[in-house]
Design a protein around this motif. Structure first.
Motif, PDB file in Angstrom:
ATOM      1  N   GLY A  26       0.835  -1.195   0.000  1.00  0.00           N
ATOM      2  CA  GLY A  26       0.000   0.000   0.000  1.00  0.00           C
ATOM      3  C   GLY A  26       0.867   1.241   0.000  1.00  0.00           C
ATOM      4  N   ILE A  27       0.217   2.382  -0.111  1.00  0.00           N
ATOM      5  CA  ILE A  27       0.888   3.674  -0.078  1.00  0.00           C
ATOM      6  C   ILE A  27       0.209   4.499   1.007  1.00  0.00           C
ATOM      7  CG2 ILE A  27       1.538   5.727  -1.397  1.00  0.00           C
ATOM      8  CD1 ILE A  27       1.093   4.022  -3.948  1.00  0.00           C
ATOM      9  N   TRP A  28       0.982   4.937   1.980  1.00  0.00           N
ATOM     10  CA  TRP A  28       0.409   5.651   3.115  1.00  0.00           C
ATOM     11  C   TRP A  28       1.030   7.027   3.270  1.00  0.00           C
ATOM     12  CZ3 TRP A  28       1.302   0.404   3.065  1.00  0.00           C
ATOM     13  CH2 TRP A  28       0.194  -0.411   3.306  1.00  0.00           C
ATOM     14  N   GLU A  29       0.217   7.982   3.659  1.00  0.00           N
ATOM     15  CA  GLU A  29       0.714   9.321   3.962  1.00  0.00           C
ATOM     16  C   GLU A  29       0.646   9.521   5.468  1.00  0.00           C
ATOM     17  OE1 GLU A  29      -1.242  12.292   1.654  1.00  0.00           O
ATOM     18  OE2 GLU A  29      -0.615  11.425  -0.270  1.00  0.00           O
ATOM     19  N   PHE A  30       1.725  10.020   6.013  1.00  0.00           N
ATOM     20  CA  PHE A  30       1.785  10.218   7.465  1.00  0.00           C
ATOM     21  C   PHE A  30       2.671  11.415   7.753  1.00  0.00           C
ATOM     22  CE2 PHE A  30       4.780   6.988   6.057  1.00  0.00           C
ATOM     23  CZ  PHE A  30       5.988   7.411   6.567  1.00  0.00           C
ATOM     24  N   ARG A  31       2.598  11.884   8.973  1.00  0.00           N
ATOM     25  CA  ARG A  31       3.331  13.084   9.363  1.00  0.00           C
ATOM     26  C   ARG A  31       4.315  12.739  10.460  1.00  0.00           C
ATOM     27  NH1 ARG A  31       2.689  18.062   8.050  1.00  0.00           N
ATOM     28  NH2 ARG A  31       0.804  17.491   6.919  1.00  0.00           N
ATOM     29  N   ARG A  69       5.091  10.403   2.119  1.00  0.00           N
ATOM     30  CA  ARG A  69       4.297   9.430   1.369  1.00  0.00           C
ATOM     31  C   ARG A  69       5.134   8.167   1.282  1.00  0.00           C
ATOM     32  NH1 ARG A  69       2.264  11.981  -3.710  1.00  0.00           N
ATOM     33  NH2 ARG A  69       0.586  12.662  -2.295  1.00  0.00           N
ATOM     34  N   GLY A  70       4.683   7.111   1.956  1.00  0.00           N
ATOM     35  CA  GLY A  70       5.486   5.908   2.088  1.00  0.00           C
ATOM     36  C   GLY A  70       4.946   4.726   1.316  1.00  0.00           C
ATOM     37  N   TYR A  71       5.840   4.034   0.616  1.00  0.00           N
ATOM     38  CA  TYR A  71       5.535   2.798  -0.104  1.00  0.00           C
ATOM     39  C   TYR A  71       6.101   1.642   0.714  1.00  0.00           C
ATOM     40  CZ  TYR A  71       4.779   5.903  -4.128  1.00  0.00           C
ATOM     41  OH  TYR A  71       4.346   6.889  -4.969  1.00  0.00           O
ATOM     42  N   MET A  72       5.250   0.655   1.034  1.00  0.00           N
ATOM     43  CA  MET A  72       5.708  -0.482   1.828  1.00  0.00           C
ATOM     44  C   MET A  72       5.560  -1.780   1.043  1.00  0.00           C
ATOM     45  SD  MET A  72       6.866   0.634   4.713  1.00  0.00           S
ATOM     46  CE  MET A  72       6.900  -0.839   5.734  1.00  0.00           C
ATOM     47  N   CYS A 126      -0.061  -0.362  11.394  1.00  0.00           N
ATOM     48  CA  CYS A 126      -1.067  -1.425  11.564  1.00  0.00           C
ATOM     49  C   CYS A 126      -1.753  -1.729  10.237  1.00  0.00           C
ATOM     50  CB  CYS A 126      -2.099  -1.009  12.611  1.00  0.00           C
ATOM     51  SG  CYS A 126      -1.437  -0.921  14.291  1.00  0.00           S
ATOM     52  N   ASN A 127      -2.036  -0.692   9.467  1.00  0.00           N
ATOM     53  CA  ASN A 127      -2.648  -0.897   8.152  1.00  0.00           C
ATOM     54  C   ASN A 127      -1.731  -1.715   7.250  1.00  0.00           C
ATOM     55  OD1 ASN A 127      -4.960   0.558   8.774  1.00  0.00           O
ATOM     56  ND2 ASN A 127      -4.130   2.491   8.035  1.00  0.00           N
ATOM     57  N   ALA A 128      -0.442  -1.403   7.271  1.00  0.00           N
ATOM     58  CA  ALA A 128       0.516  -2.143   6.454  1.00  0.00           C
ATOM     59  C   ALA A 128       0.604  -3.593   6.901  1.00  0.00           C
ATOM     60  CB  ALA A 128       1.892  -1.466   6.526  1.00  0.00           C
ATOM     61  N   LEU A 129       0.558  -3.825   8.204  1.00  0.00           N
ATOM     62  CA  LEU A 129       0.588  -5.191   8.713  1.00  0.00           C
ATOM     63  C   LEU A 129      -0.637  -5.981   8.272  1.00  0.00           C
ATOM     64  CD1 LEU A 129       1.905  -5.317  12.404  1.00  0.00           C
ATOM     65  CD2 LEU A 129       2.632  -6.730  10.476  1.00  0.00           C
ATOM     66  N   GLU A 130      -1.793  -5.351   8.317  1.00  0.00           N
ATOM     67  CA  GLU A 130      -2.999  -6.058   7.894  1.00  0.00           C
ATOM     68  C   GLU A 130      -2.937  -6.398   6.398  1.00  0.00           C
ATOM     69  OE1 GLU A 130      -6.893  -4.189   7.419  1.00  0.00           O
ATOM     70  OE2 GLU A 130      -7.642  -5.672   8.826  1.00  0.00           O
ATOM     71  N   GLY A 163      -3.910  -1.835  -1.567  1.00  0.00           N
ATOM     72  CA  GLY A 163      -4.177  -0.447  -1.211  1.00  0.00           C
ATOM     73  C   GLY A 163      -4.234  -0.235   0.286  1.00  0.00           C
ATOM     74  N   MET A 164      -4.921   0.821   0.713  1.00  0.00           N
ATOM     75  CA  MET A 164      -4.970   1.185   2.113  1.00  0.00           C
ATOM     76  C   MET A 164      -6.263   0.709   2.746  1.00  0.00           C
ATOM     77  SD  MET A 164      -3.375   5.023   2.209  1.00  0.00           S
ATOM     78  CE  MET A 164      -4.404   5.647   0.903  1.00  0.00           C
ATOM     79  N   PRO A 165      -6.194  -0.206   3.741  1.00  0.00           N
ATOM     80  CA  PRO A 165      -7.403  -0.608   4.445  1.00  0.00           C
ATOM     81  C   PRO A 165      -7.922   0.544   5.286  1.00  0.00           C
ATOM     82  CG  PRO A 165      -5.569  -2.131   4.817  1.00  0.00           C
ATOM     83  CD  PRO A 165      -5.011  -0.897   4.204  1.00  0.00           C
ATOM     84  N   PRO A 166      -9.215   0.577   5.612  1.00  0.00           N
ATOM     85  CA  PRO A 166      -9.740   1.623   6.474  1.00  0.00           C
ATOM     86  C   PRO A 166      -9.164   1.528   7.866  1.00  0.00           C
ATOM     87  CG  PRO A 166     -11.374  -0.091   6.118  1.00  0.00           C
ATOM     88  CD  PRO A 166     -10.241  -0.369   5.186  1.00  0.00           C
ATOM     89  N   LYS A 167      -9.063   2.666   8.531  1.00  0.00           N
ATOM     90  CA  LYS A 167      -8.543   2.686   9.890  1.00  0.00           C
ATOM     91  C   LYS A 167      -9.573   2.083  10.836  1.00  0.00           C
ATOM     92  CE  LYS A 167      -5.589   6.718   9.271  1.00  0.00           C
ATOM     93  NZ  LYS A 167      -5.274   8.072   9.750  1.00  0.00           N
ATOM     94  N   ALA A 168      -9.088   1.237  11.759  1.00  0.00           N
ATOM     95  CA  ALA A 168      -9.957   0.607  12.748  1.00  0.00           C
ATOM     96  C   ALA A 168      -9.073  -0.182  13.682  1.00  0.00           C
ATOM     97  CB  ALA A 168     -10.980  -0.307  12.073  1.00  0.00           C
ATOM     98  N   ASN A 169      -9.697  -0.939  14.573  1.00  0.00           N
ATOM     99  CA  ASN A 169      -8.942  -1.857  15.412  1.00  0.00           C
ATOM    100  C   ASN A 169      -8.585  -3.050  14.543  1.00  0.00           C
ATOM    101  OD1 ASN A 169      -7.999  -3.776  17.191  1.00  0.00           O
ATOM    102  ND2 ASN A 169      -9.374  -3.113  18.838  1.00  0.00           N
ATOM    103  N   LEU A 170      -7.404  -3.000  13.928  1.00  0.00           N
ATOM    104  CA  LEU A 170      -7.079  -3.944  12.863  1.00  0.00           C
ATOM    105  C   LEU A 170      -6.930  -5.355  13.377  1.00  0.00           C
ATOM    106  CD1 LEU A 170      -4.589  -1.690  10.933  1.00  0.00           C
ATOM    107  CD2 LEU A 170      -6.967  -2.175  10.411  1.00  0.00           C
TER     108      LEU A 170
END
Length: 232
Positions: free
Chosen positions: A95-100, A115-118, A156-160, A211-218
């Motif tokens: 996925g591709i994630w944006e973080f600060r 903007r991170g590619y994992m 957590c999203n990347a792990l899921e 892609g990016m899963p929705p944020k939640a208790n993964l």
């Protein structure tokens, strides 16, 4: 001893939309575990995390994507520099994630955005010494502990996403989900891999980008099938 020095400075750093471009990976391996209720040995997956300098947490190897390398080459380089591992990299990102950035001392850009590619990296070699060994100690963890120690949502999203890719890989056609699956063979996979660099190989894949899963208790949302495969 590793003779390859770690890259420093940001003269070649890539930026896009005023965000620093970052590439990293989740290194993993299959290992034996003797906790089966029937007293039999089973195989579980472990992931590798590294310590952060001057901070009390663990992260996945990652760093700036520079203008003289591909995004996959950058992921392999960071795995070598920060964790001292080489392996087989899956060419499709998890996925591709944006973080600060959380600290002003480690700004990703002027505004602190990345903007991170994992990617997933199947580890085939662990070096005894590596370029950033003084700043990054490595630690193998089971999936449950990795989720607990991932302090940021994007991790957590990347792990899921990683677990879903692994579960799909380990599910042959017509295979009953209650049957233990054998891990993929490194030897058999190597002819399918395209040499990228001395650090890793790239495995082609027809798997869809998750892609990016929705944020939640993964961890609580993980499917029963994934839980069966990965033991949490």
């Amino acid at each position: 001893m590793s003779s390859v020095p770690a890259r420093t400075g940001r003269q070649r750093q890539r930026y896009e939309d005023n965000l620093r471009l970052v590439s990293g990976c989740i290194p993993y391996r299959w290992t034996k575990d003797n906790t089966d209720q029937m007293g039999e040995t089973r195989e579980i997956i472990e992931v590798l995390m590294v310590s952060s300098p001057k901070r009390d947490d663990l992260v996945f190897p990652k760093g700036g994507w520079e203008d003289d390398e591909t995004v996959t080459e950058a992921a392999c380089r960071e795995a070598l520099e920060e964790a001292g591992v080489k392996g087989i990299l899956r060419e499709i990102p998890l996925g591709i994630w944006e973080f600060r950035s959380k600290t002003s001392q480690d700004l990703c850009s002027v505004e602190g955005g990345c903007r991170g590619y994992m990617f997933a990296l199947e580890v085939t070699e662990e070096l005894e010494t590596w370029p950033e060994q003084k700043n990054h100690a490595r630690q193998w963890l089971n999936i449950k502990d990795a989720f607990k120690l991932s302090r940021y949502d994007w991790m957590c999203n990347a792990l899921e996403a990683f677990l879903r890719v692994m579960a799909e890989d380990r599910k042959p056609e017509n295979q009953d989900q209650n049957v233990e699956l054998e891990p993929p063979s490194i030897v058999e996979d190597m002819p399918e891999c395209q040499s990228m660099s001395p650090n890793c190989y790239k495995r082609s894949s027809t798997m869809q980008h998750h892609g990016m899963p929705p944020k939640a208790n993964l961890l609580s949302r993980a499917t029963r099938e994934i839980a069966i495969h990965f033991g949490y």
